[in-house]
Design a protein around this motif. Structure first.
Motif, PDB file in Angstrom:
ATOM      1  N   VAL A 149      -5.298   8.205   3.171  1.00  0.00           N
ATOM      2  CA  VAL A 149      -4.550   7.041   3.498  1.00  0.00           C
ATOM      3  C   VAL A 149      -2.918   6.987   3.114  1.00  0.00           C
ATOM      4  O   VAL A 149      -2.134   6.699   3.870  1.00  0.00           O
ATOM      5  CB  VAL A 149      -5.225   5.912   3.173  1.00  0.00           C
ATOM      6  CG1 VAL A 149      -4.601   4.348   3.691  1.00  0.00           C
ATOM      7  CG2 VAL A 149      -6.593   5.687   3.506  1.00  0.00           C
TER       8      VAL A 149
ATOM      9  N   CYS B 204      -1.253   2.777  -2.825  1.00  0.00           N
ATOM     10  CA  CYS B 204      -2.402   3.420  -2.363  1.00  0.00           C
ATOM     11  C   CYS B 204      -2.441   4.798  -2.834  1.00  0.00           C
ATOM     12  O   CYS B 204      -1.546   5.364  -2.832  1.00  0.00           O
ATOM     13  CB  CYS B 204      -2.575   3.474  -0.776  1.00  0.00           C
ATOM     14  SG  CYS B 204      -3.904   4.520  -0.300  1.00  0.00           S
ATOM     15  N   ILE B 205      -3.708   5.121  -3.398  1.00  0.00           N
ATOM     16  CA  ILE B 205      -3.708   6.720  -4.051  1.00  0.00           C
ATOM     17  C   ILE B 205      -4.726   7.194  -3.480  1.00  0.00           C
ATOM     18  O   ILE B 205      -5.190   8.210  -3.904  1.00  0.00           O
ATOM     19  CB  ILE B 205      -4.248   6.428  -5.658  1.00  0.00           C
ATOM     20  CG1 ILE B 205      -5.608   5.624  -5.786  1.00  0.00           C
ATOM     21  CG2 ILE B 205      -2.861   5.826  -6.412  1.00  0.00           C
ATOM     22  CD1 ILE B 205      -5.855   5.469  -7.187  1.00  0.00           C
ATOM     23  N   HIS B 206      -5.430   6.781  -2.310  1.00  0.00           N
ATOM     24  CA  HIS B 206      -6.359   7.444  -1.421  1.00  0.00           C
ATOM     25  C   HIS B 206      -5.576   8.819  -1.028  1.00  0.00           C
ATOM     26  O   HIS B 206      -4.562   8.481  -0.178  1.00  0.00           O
ATOM     27  CB  HIS B 206      -6.851   6.582  -0.346  1.00  0.00           C
ATOM     28  CG  HIS B 206      -8.176   7.228   0.222  1.00  0.00           C
ATOM     29  ND1 HIS B 206      -7.826   8.253   1.220  1.00  0.00           N
ATOM     30  CD2 HIS B 206      -9.453   7.152   0.116  1.00  0.00           C
ATOM     31  CE1 HIS B 206      -9.203   8.537   1.914  1.00  0.00           C
ATOM     32  NE2 HIS B 206     -10.160   7.643   1.092  1.00  0.00           N
TER      33      HIS B 206
ATOM     34  N   ILE C 196     -12.585   0.430   3.356  1.00  0.00           N
ATOM     35  CA  ILE C 196     -13.240  -0.533   2.500  1.00  0.00           C
ATOM     36  C   ILE C 196     -14.429  -1.241   3.385  1.00  0.00           C
ATOM     37  O   ILE C 196     -15.324  -1.554   2.794  1.00  0.00           O
ATOM     38  CB  ILE C 196     -12.157  -1.721   2.338  1.00  0.00           C
ATOM     39  CG1 ILE C 196     -11.209  -1.341   1.403  1.00  0.00           C
ATOM     40  CG2 ILE C 196     -13.070  -3.140   1.684  1.00  0.00           C
ATOM     41  CD1 ILE C 196     -10.181  -2.446   1.136  1.00  0.00           C
TER      42      ILE C 196
ATOM     43  N   ARG D 106       0.909  -1.224  -0.102  1.00  0.00           N
ATOM     44  CA  ARG D 106      -0.080   0.025   0.111  1.00  0.00           C
ATOM     45  C   ARG D 106       0.798   1.137   0.191  1.00  0.00           C
ATOM     46  O   ARG D 106       0.359   2.297  -0.505  1.00  0.00           O
ATOM     47  CB  ARG D 106      -0.879  -0.122   1.053  1.00  0.00           C
ATOM     48  CG  ARG D 106      -2.091  -1.010   1.072  1.00  0.00           C
ATOM     49  CD  ARG D 106      -2.797  -0.839   2.310  1.00  0.00           C
ATOM     50  NE  ARG D 106      -4.213  -1.508   2.348  1.00  0.00           N
ATOM     51  CZ  ARG D 106      -4.019  -2.864   2.695  1.00  0.00           C
ATOM     52  NH1 ARG D 106      -2.620  -3.489   3.260  1.00  0.00           N
ATOM     53  NH2 ARG D 106      -4.937  -3.644   2.672  1.00  0.00           N
TER      54      ARG D 106
ATOM     55  N   TYR E 122      -3.608  -1.093  -6.090  1.00  0.00           N
ATOM     56  CA  TYR E 122      -3.361  -2.032  -5.374  1.00  0.00           C
ATOM     57  C   TYR E 122      -4.069  -3.368  -5.159  1.00  0.00           C
ATOM     58  O   TYR E 122      -3.595  -4.331  -5.330  1.00  0.00           O
ATOM     59  CB  TYR E 122      -3.264  -1.369  -3.894  1.00  0.00           C
ATOM     60  CG  TYR E 122      -3.051  -2.358  -2.609  1.00  0.00           C
ATOM     61  CD1 TYR E 122      -1.740  -2.876  -2.197  1.00  0.00           C
ATOM     62  CD2 TYR E 122      -3.997  -3.195  -1.979  1.00  0.00           C
ATOM     63  CE1 TYR E 122      -1.563  -3.544  -1.148  1.00  0.00           C
ATOM     64  CE2 TYR E 122      -3.887  -3.850  -0.983  1.00  0.00           C
ATOM     65  CZ  TYR E 122      -2.398  -4.227  -0.574  1.00  0.00           C
ATOM     66  OH  TYR E 122      -2.271  -5.305   0.383  1.00  0.00           O
ATOM     67  N   TYR E 123      -5.357  -3.079  -5.145  1.00  0.00           N
ATOM     68  CA  TYR E 123      -6.464  -4.082  -5.352  1.00  0.00           C
ATOM     69  C   TYR E 123      -6.795  -4.582  -6.719  1.00  0.00           C
ATOM     70  O   TYR E 123      -6.866  -6.007  -6.989  1.00  0.00           O
ATOM     71  CB  TYR E 123      -7.863  -3.837  -4.428  1.00  0.00           C
ATOM     72  CG  TYR E 123      -7.622  -3.848  -3.229  1.00  0.00           C
ATOM     73  CD1 TYR E 123      -7.557  -5.152  -2.502  1.00  0.00           C
ATOM     74  CD2 TYR E 123      -7.586  -2.850  -2.292  1.00  0.00           C
ATOM     75  CE1 TYR E 123      -7.477  -5.215  -1.086  1.00  0.00           C
ATOM     76  CE2 TYR E 123      -7.658  -2.885  -0.900  1.00  0.00           C
ATOM     77  CZ  TYR E 123      -7.294  -4.212  -0.477  1.00  0.00           C
ATOM     78  OH  TYR E 123      -7.259  -4.426   0.945  1.00  0.00           O
TER      79      TYR E 123
ATOM     80  N   CYS F 218      -7.038   1.822   5.345  1.00  0.00           N
ATOM     81  CA  CYS F 218      -7.531   1.155   4.377  1.00  0.00           C
ATOM     82  C   CYS F 218      -8.811   0.290   4.457  1.00  0.00           C
ATOM     83  O   CYS F 218      -9.671   0.095   4.003  1.00  0.00           O
ATOM     84  CB  CYS F 218      -6.282   0.620   3.524  1.00  0.00           C
ATOM     85  SG  CYS F 218      -6.906  -0.566   1.954  1.00  0.00           S
TER      86      CYS F 218
ATOM     87  N   PHE G 111     -11.878   4.639  -4.659  1.00  0.00           N
ATOM     88  CA  PHE G 111     -10.901   3.950  -5.628  1.00  0.00           C
ATOM     89  C   PHE G 111     -10.937   2.476  -5.331  1.00  0.00           C
ATOM     90  O   PHE G 111     -11.151   1.614  -6.387  1.00  0.00           O
ATOM     91  CB  PHE G 111      -9.646   4.227  -5.331  1.00  0.00           C
ATOM     92  CG  PHE G 111      -9.141   5.506  -5.331  1.00  0.00           C
ATOM     93  CD1 PHE G 111      -9.120   6.630  -6.597  1.00  0.00           C
ATOM     94  CD2 PHE G 111      -9.207   6.468  -4.221  1.00  0.00           C
ATOM     95  CE1 PHE G 111      -8.972   7.711  -6.473  1.00  0.00           C
ATOM     96  CE2 PHE G 111      -8.901   7.889  -3.810  1.00  0.00           C
ATOM     97  CZ  PHE G 111      -8.784   8.426  -5.041  1.00  0.00           C
ATOM     98  N   TYR G 112     -11.649   2.083  -4.381  1.00  0.00           N
ATOM     99  CA  TYR G 112     -11.620   0.660  -4.279  1.00  0.00           C
ATOM    100  C   TYR G 112     -13.033   0.055  -4.820  1.00  0.00           C
ATOM    101  O   TYR G 112     -13.198  -0.970  -5.327  1.00  0.00           O
ATOM    102  CB  TYR G 112     -11.761   0.208  -2.565  1.00  0.00           C
ATOM    103  CG  TYR G 112     -11.960  -1.493  -2.319  1.00  0.00           C
ATOM    104  CD1 TYR G 112     -11.098  -2.161  -2.593  1.00  0.00           C
ATOM    105  CD2 TYR G 112     -13.273  -1.822  -1.935  1.00  0.00           C
ATOM    106  CE1 TYR G 112     -11.140  -3.643  -2.333  1.00  0.00           C
ATOM    107  CE2 TYR G 112     -13.396  -3.032  -1.943  1.00  0.00           C
ATOM    108  CZ  TYR G 112     -12.481  -3.975  -2.255  1.00  0.00           C
ATOM    109  OH  TYR G 112     -12.588  -5.546  -1.928  1.00  0.00           O
TER     110      TYR G 112
ATOM    111  N   CYS H 250      -8.283   1.711  -7.643  1.00  0.00           N
ATOM    112  CA  CYS H 250      -7.144   1.558  -6.712  1.00  0.00           C
ATOM    113  C   CYS H 250      -6.289   0.289  -7.466  1.00  0.00           C
ATOM    114  O   CYS H 250      -6.601  -0.495  -7.737  1.00  0.00           O
ATOM    115  CB  CYS H 250      -7.714   0.905  -5.239  1.00  0.00           C
ATOM    116  SG  CYS H 250      -6.417   0.050  -4.513  1.00  0.00           S
TER     117      CYS H 250
ATOM    118  N   CYS I 108     -13.871   4.182   0.477  1.00  0.00           N
ATOM    119  CA  CYS I 108     -12.739   4.531  -0.525  1.00  0.00           C
ATOM    120  C   CYS I 108     -13.413   4.205  -2.102  1.00  0.00           C
ATOM    121  O   CYS I 108     -13.629   3.164  -2.522  1.00  0.00           O
ATOM    122  CB  CYS I 108     -11.815   3.327  -0.467  1.00  0.00           C
ATOM    123  SG  CYS I 108     -10.428   3.964  -1.573  1.00  0.00           S
TER     124      CYS I 108
HETATM  125  S1  SF4 Z   1      -8.665   0.570  -1.240  1.00  0.00           S
HETATM  126 FE1  SF4 Z   1      -6.874   1.289  -2.260  1.00  0.00          FE
HETATM  127  S2  SF4 Z   1      -6.891   3.378  -2.612  1.00  0.00           S
HETATM  128 FE2  SF4 Z   1      -8.411   2.844  -1.154  1.00  0.00          FE
HETATM  129  S3  SF4 Z   1      -7.264   3.106   0.913  1.00  0.00           S
HETATM  130 FE3  SF4 Z   1      -7.161   0.904   0.434  1.00  0.00          FE
HETATM  131  S4  SF4 Z   1      -5.218   0.848  -0.914  1.00  0.00           S
HETATM  132 FE4  SF4 Z   1      -5.587   3.071  -0.688  1.00  0.00          FE
END
Ligand code: SF4
Length: 1014
Positions: free
Chosen positions: A139, A134-136, A156, A130, A198-199, A152, A163-164, A196, A161
């Motif tokens: 976070v 991670c782009i939040h 979720i 992350r 990462y995911y 994170c 992005f997720y 996101c 989030c």
């Molecule tokens: S889901 Fe992705 S963008 Fe959102 S907080 Fe977690 S790592 Fe960051």
């Protein structure tokens, strides 16, 4: 480039492969064809990563085609080069799981992959952390990884989030799989598409189309992490790159430490939820600090369960306090089974651990949803949960289904030892109101469960059904002991030679110092002022005798601190070294390392620098010191591990114990101890030669290195080059003459790098490839082959110029190397004055000719190299070099006086680029500036990128390659990156300009429209 045929596999290799590269790829393919494991050592600079990628991907491509043929016999026409992203891509073929130690190593490998034929059509997945992905906005700003994980997960769980929430759509629309992207590019795409990365990458890794999964070591070694990240290893090919630390990482991933302070924090965290749940049960109101939590989650907790959990932690705290320790050492060591006896006293057993885990995980997840940037909650419980999982991992080990519980535990305990000791800090929570009943202010304690058998993790990995395990590194030797520690059979092994020639490396063992004293840097002699001073003066002379950067490695941070104190306070060693080449000291703190490295590079660029570092530190392990950044590596003493460290002592005793029980293939404790030192030395000396055209010296400064045992443990490629000296003055003279002679030879050879023509080294003449597939203008240009080193320049007739290729075309000529002295009359003169040249490729080729003169001057300067005690001004060499560069140019020609003035004003010594001068100047100005700004490898990359663009016209690829060259962290040159637009085809310029603005975040206004005209 014709493909290689290795054991029936067609390997597309982007360059003409050296013999050592062929040997390496042969071993890889042999392993894959025969389902066997391989341990392959190949020195740094031999193109190991490229070989590994090309051979494994070639094998996979062929394997996939065979599977396709079987699945669909009608499509027998399928060729080797057919795209993997064809409609039958759902056919599962073995995936390659490529594990690297760090994210920057993963980025390097992805960069290499892009250069290969295979990078064009493969789907990859990067399982980064992350911290990297991670782009939040909130976070991603967290500095602690734990905080990030908790925030994170919290977002979720609450679906907050955005992005997720878009990950599923991204999967359907193939947002991250259209081309090979590194972490930086994934993050850019993720931000622009609000997804996101990462995911998303975790989703990609599950697809059949995914050919390679890049992952950090820890995701692969730990069974739970594999499960969390959906990393399936059964039937797949697992590669551990930079595997020299694998034993240590295997041990660490299966060990843990638990402190009494962490137990106290667990009590606090459970107590916090207990209070809130009780209040909610009794009054239906939410307690302070729990407003952000979901009351429905709070209502799911039973006060009784929480109270029991709290009492368990209080009991654990008390139990740890009560363990009787040795009065002198304040510590205690026990066999592995002690841990399970200890835990059973708080009723944590194989029958109850899962129930406890469920409760602990539930509480920590709830608390994580309350976390914010100011306060992270649930982290201690999270850690406790991970500890329990490690301790009871044997319960879920599917590979041990045939064993009873008792047998499994017994097997595990054989690999572990328990250590308990007192800590400096108190083990109690700071919050007295939330502290447990036991309020004594005794010092805190740590209980450790240490795995001493790396084979425990590795055998588990292999038993999970890995198809092939390939371990590779520049320093695996001594190979036999390395593989025996891992307790896995490696039928295929390789200790490869280097690609360099004999004259490129000089290895010295020096037994006596400048004043004739024995060089003996042991723990006992560290405080001996005379000995340390003698060593310092000798090292200072070595540093003065060599050009560029010098890396001096000490056995440890504490040893370095002691030496430096004496060198500063009791002698003038540091003053001497500082005057020759300013010093940078490796910091312990990783956050300060970047600044230290930048300072060192600046010093090297301005005349020379010295990096004082430690074996096993960051500088000795993962950093690249190619060319002038690392011309000399000096090893002070032998870096044995700290003998009084309890973990080291216990490891040695563990090995001796196994030997006495009959494990004859294992090392004894003493042998392991020696081997650790030699691995650290081998790793450090690996800094010096980083590519085919690099050169440098390795100085082993201690009388013990002259012994046969010590020498036999150096890498195989180093051993033939060792020269023993017992006289420092003689040694330094030889060091000086080595650099004087090698400098000239290497400069000549550099000219041969990255040729774009193939030729048969045996033939007198040979044909060149056409540069322009689109126009088909230049073909069959003949070149003379002089001493098998013919240099070929393909030129195009002006009359054949095509609009799309205009900037790359110039009058036909074939340039050929002449003798060194005549080389100044190169194609520049033959083709007319420099200012008439219109081709970027001309400029690229001719700038090499300028080096000849630089080299002569530089070389003569080096012949007169002084010693440290005469306080030389090595920077003058660099200044002279630059003055000559400026003399030769036409557009930026200045008087000698002006140039000198400029040199003294500009400490950086690189030509300062002025984009406005491009309006009237030829390409040469740009190239001169680029050449003087970049290091040799980066300049070669630049040349290759420019040439590739002339062939394929791929603007995105050339931009990405140039971005890598000009935007290196710590040495960024956006003006050179953006000014390259001048060489971009008219129809691509808008795209190039857009890419520039987006990636450099700088205005492109320096490029006036007229600059883009040729
Ligand atoms: S889901 Fe992705 S963008 Fe959102 S907080 Fe977690 S790592 Fe960051």
């Amino acid at each position: 480039m014709p493909a290689l045929d290795i054991h029936g596999i067609k390997v597309e290799f982007p360059f003409t492969a050296y013999e050592v590269q062929k040997s390496y790829m042969t071993k890889v393919i042999q392993a894959l064809n025969t389902h066997q494991n391989a341990a392959l050592e190949s020195p740094t600079g031999t193109g190991k990563t490229l070989c590994l990628l090309c051979s494994t991907l070639a094998w996979r491509r062929q394997h996939l085609n065979e599977l396709k043929k079987h699945a669909n016999p009608v499509s027998q026409e399928e060729t080797w080069s057919s795209s993997e992203k064809s409609k039958d891509s759902a056919i599962p073929a073995p995936k390659i799981i490529y594990a690297s130690r760090t994210h920057s190593q993963i980025s390097q490998v992805v960069k290499e992959l892009k250069r290969t034929e295979y990078g064009k059509d493969i789907t990859i997945s990067i399982l980064g952390s992350r911290e990297q992905m991670c782009i939040h906005p909130e976070v991603s700003k967290q500095t602690s990884n734990q905080a990030m994980v908790h925030m994170c997960r919290g977002k979720i769980n609450k679906h907050t989030c955005q992005f997720y929430n878009n990950v599923e759509d991204a999967k359907k629309n193939n947002i991250f799989t259209t081309k090979v992207m590194d972490i930086e590019e994934l993050v850019t795409v993720g931000k622009s598409r609000t997804v996101c990365p990462y995911y998303s990458e975790r989703e990609v890794s599950k697809q059949n189309e995914c050919g390679i999964i890049f992952t950090p070591y820890n995701y692969l070694l730990d069974r739970k992490s594999r499960a969390t990240n959906n990393l399936e290893i059964r039937g797949n090919i697992v590669i551990f790159d930079e595997a020299h630390n694998l034993e240590k990482l295997c041990e660490e991933s299966t060990s843990f430490d638990l402190t009494s302070l962490e137990v106290a924090k667990c009590i606090e965290e459970v107590g916090d939820v207990l209070d809130a749940a009780t209040k909610f049960e009794e009054s239906g109101t939410v307690a302070d600090g729990h407003e952000n939590g979901e009351s429905s989650s709070l209502s799911e907790f039973k006060s009784q369960d929480l109270a029991i959990m709290k009492s368990v932690f209080i009991a654990l705290e008390k139990l740890l306090d009560q363990v009787e320790l040795n009065k002198d050492t304040k510590s205690r060591s026990e066999p592995g089974k002690f841990m399970f006896e200890f835990l059973s006293k708080i009723n944590l057993t194989e029958s109850t651990y899962q129930i406890m885990l469920d409760v602990v995980d539930k509480i920590s997840t709830y608390l994580s949803t309350l976390s914010n940037s100011l306060r992270i909650r649930g982290a201690a419980l999270q850690k406790f949960s991970e500890i329990v999982k490690v301790a009871f991992s044997w319960m879920e080990d599917e590979t041990k289904g045939h064993m009873t519980r008792a047998q499994r535990m017994q097997e595990l305990c054989m690999c572990y030892r328990v250590h308990i000791c007192e800590n400096a800090e108190t083990g109690k929570s700071a919050d007295v109101w939330k502290r447990s009943a036991n309020t004594s202010s005794k010092p805190g304690r740590t209980i450790s469960f240490w795995c001493f058998s790396p084979g425990y993790a590795m055998t588990n990995l292999v038993k999970c059904g890995v198809r092939n395990l390939i371990l590779t590194s520049g320093t695996l030797s001594p190979l036999e002991s390395f593989t025996s520690e891992l307790q896995i059979d490696f039928p295929i092994t390789l200790e490869n030679d280097h690609v360099i020639d004999k004259h490129q490396v000089f290895v010295i063992t020096l037994t006596h110092g400048k004043k004739g004293g024995l060089l003996n840097s042991t723990f006992k002699t560290r405080k001996d002022v005379n000995q340390v001073q003698e060593l310092g003066l000798t090292v200072a002379d070595m540093i003065a005798a060599a050009p560029g950067g010098a890396l001096v490695f000490f056995p440890s941070y504490s040893a370095m601190a002691e030496y430096l104190t004496i060198w500063k306070e009791n002698s003038n060693v540091m003053t001497l070294v500082e005057k020759v080449k300013p010093c940078t000291v490796e910091p312990k703190n990783k956050h300060e390392l970047r600044t230290a490295i930048d300072k060192y590079y600046t010093d090297v660029n301005t005349g020379g620098g010295t990096f004082l570092a430690v074996c096993r530190g960051k500088v000795s392990e993962g950093l690249d010191f190619s060319d002038d950044n690392g011309r000399t590596v000096i090893i002070v003493g032998i870096p044995y591990p700290p003998a009084f460290d309890p973990r080291i002592k216990m490891k040695m005793a563990f090995l001796d114990d196994l030997r006495t029980k009959g494990a004859t293939t294992l090392l004894t404790g003493r042998e392991w101890y020696r081997q650790q030192a030699c691995r650290a030395v081998n790793q450090a000396i690996g800094r010096v030669i980083r590519h085919r055209y690099d050169y440098g010296a390795i100085v082993l400064c201690d009388h013990r290195y002259a012994g046969r045992d010590q020498l036999s443990e150096l890498p195989k490629w180093v051993q033939p080059h060792v020269v023993k000296f017992n006289n420092a003055a003689k040694c330094i003279r030889r060091l000086r003459s080595f650099f004087c002679s090698v400098n000239e030879k290497e400069k000549n050879r550099l000219k041969e790098a990255y040729e774009y023509c193939e030729f048969d080294s045996k033939a007198e003449t040979s044909s060149c490839k056409s540069l322009s597939p689109k126009t088909g203008i230049a073909t069959n240009v003949k070149t003379l082959n002089s001493n098998k080193r013919a240099k070929v320049c393909i030129k195009y007739s002006e009359s054949d110029q095509h609009n799309n290729y205009d900037m790359y075309m110039s009058p036909v000529s074939i340039s050929q190397p002449t003798s060194t002295k005549k080389r100044k009359i190169s194609s520049i003169e033959k083709s007319g004055p420099a200012k008439q040249k219109k081709s970027l490729l001309d400029a690229l080729d001719n700038i090499v000719s300028d080096d000849e003169e630089i080299s002569d001057e530089n070389n003569s300067a080096q012949n007169n190299m002084p010693t440290a005690t005469t306080i030389p001004d090595i920077r003058k060499f660099k200044q002279r070099k630059k003055i000559i560069v400026k003399k030769k140019g036409t557009q930026f020609e200045t008087s000698k006086e002006n140039t000198k003035q400029e040199s003294s004003n500009n400490s950086n010594q690189a030509l300062s680029f002025d984009s406005t001068r491009l309006t009237s100047g030829p390409y040469q100005y740009y190239i001169e500036c680029t050449k003087s700004t970049l290091s040799t490898p980066l300049y070669l990359e630049f040349k290759k990128a420019a040439r590739d663009y002339t062939k394929n016209g791929d603007v995105e690829t050339v931009f990405n390659s140039l971005h890598d060259v000009f935007m290196v962290v710590g040495s960024q040159h956006p003006e050179l990156l953006s000014s390259f637009v001048r060489f971009i085809r008219a129809e691509h310029r808008a795209q190039y300009t857009k890419l520039c603005s987006a990636r450099t975040k700088q205005s492109i206004s320096i490029l006036a429209p007229q600059l883009c005209r040729i």
